[in-house]
Motif scaffolding. Structure first.
Motif, mmCIF file in Angstrom:
data_model
loop_
_atom_site.group_PDB
_atom_site.id
_atom_site.type_symbol
_atom_site.label_atom_id
_atom_site.label_comp_id
_atom_site.label_asym_id
_atom_site.label_seq_id
_atom_site.Cartn_x
_atom_site.Cartn_y
_atom_site.Cartn_z
ATOM 1 N N VAL A 33 0.859 -1.190 0.000
ATOM 2 C CA VAL A 33 0.000 0.000 0.000
ATOM 3 C C VAL A 33 0.892 1.236 0.000
ATOM 4 N N LEU A 34 0.318 2.403 -0.304
ATOM 5 C CA LEU A 34 1.149 3.614 -0.414
ATOM 6 C C LEU A 34 1.896 3.915 0.889
ATOM 7 N N ARG A 40 9.155 2.468 3.102
ATOM 8 C CA ARG A 40 10.245 1.638 2.571
ATOM 9 C C ARG A 40 11.248 2.490 1.809
ATOM 10 N N ALA A 41 10.757 3.422 0.986
ATOM 11 C CA ALA A 41 11.654 4.303 0.237
ATOM 12 C C ALA A 41 12.534 5.110 1.184
ATOM 13 N N ALA A 42 11.933 5.617 2.260
ATOM 14 C CA ALA A 42 12.696 6.413 3.229
ATOM 15 C C ALA A 42 13.740 5.561 3.945
ATOM 16 N N ARG A 61 -1.317 0.167 10.516
ATOM 17 C CA ARG A 61 -0.322 -0.487 11.390
ATOM 18 C C ARG A 61 -0.120 -1.944 10.986
ATOM 19 N N ARG A 62 -1.239 -2.617 10.645
ATOM 20 C CA ARG A 62 -1.156 -4.031 10.222
ATOM 21 C C ARG A 62 -0.255 -4.173 8.994
ATOM 22 N N TRP A 63 -0.440 -3.266 8.038
ATOM 23 C CA TRP A 63 0.392 -3.298 6.837
ATOM 24 C C TRP A 63 1.862 -3.051 7.175
ATOM 25 N N ARG A 67 4.935 -5.776 6.555
ATOM 26 C CA ARG A 67 6.117 -5.464 5.747
ATOM 27 C C ARG A 67 7.369 -5.323 6.603
ATOM 28 N N SER A 68 7.260 -5.706 7.878
ATOM 29 C CA SER A 68 8.385 -5.603 8.826
ATOM 30 C C SER A 68 8.989 -4.204 8.825
#
Length: 202
Positions: A33-34, A40-42, A61-63, A67-68
């Motif tokens: 998701v966005l 992740r990019a950061a 939060r779940r997402w 995605r750890s």
């Protein structure tokens, strides 16, 4: 700058009313998701990360867990009052942290064309006492890198959806615009028609 001294705030607490598909933070993107795409990019750019979240906070939060992500979620219960409230909440959280960063990049969750290479370029160009802003084929936009003290000042005068714009418009001489159009896109996902520009959405 060491890794601890680069921080990213992702503003992801909007309700996405104009889009009509629920919060932008939860828009699907290539199997994630966005919200997780931005954090992740950061992280890939060497930043510690906090993300301001509003509606559907538990799902966001779940997402992040799925995605750890090591991003710290800052819940903004009154996020409907605008981006300024989210910015203030994220900055408050940052200033309470024991290891305060030297510089902070403010990212918008709905700019999927901003990746780690853009974030790195802006940090590498940043000089203490200055404000480093992305330009997209010559047009100034987001994201923006601030010294932490400048960001605190910007958050204190943010109202409605202005975010840091009020402070930036009062300090034009501090801003260095850095071209990033060769690395990505500054386009945001705001209206249903914007979705067609991003085949990854959905």
């Amino acid at each position: 700058m060491t890794m601890h001294h680069r921080h990213a705030i992702v503003l992801a607490a909007g309700s996405g009313t104009r889009l009509g598909l629920g919060p932008k933070a939860l828009l699907p993107w290539n199997g994630e998701v966005l919200a997780t795409r931005a954090t992740r990019a950061a992280a890939l750019a060497g930043c510690s990360v906090s993300i301001a979240i509003g509606p559907e906070a538990s799902e966001v939060r779940r997402w992040l867990r799925r995605r750890s992500s090591s991003a710290v979620a800052v819940h903004v219960p009154d996020a409907q009052r605008g981006m300024g409230v989210s910015l203030r909440a994220a900055v408050r959280h940052l200033t309470a942290a024991p290891d305060r960063p030297d510089a902070v990049i403010v990212l918008l969750v709905d700019q999927p064309g901003v990746d780690d290479s853009v974030i790195r370029r802006l940090f590498d160009a940043h000089r203490p006492g200055r404000v480093t802003r992305a330009a997209w084929t010559g047009a100034p936009g987001n994201p923006v890198v601030f010294d932490t003290d400048h960001l605190i000042a910007a958050a204190s005068v943010a109202t409605g959806d202005s975010g840091a714009r009020v402070w930036l418009s009062a300090h034009p001489r501090l801003i260095d615009d850095i071209e990033c159009g060769d690395l990505g896109s500054g386009a945001d996902v705001d209206e249903p028609s914007d979705l067609t520009a991003w085949p990854e959405l959905g």
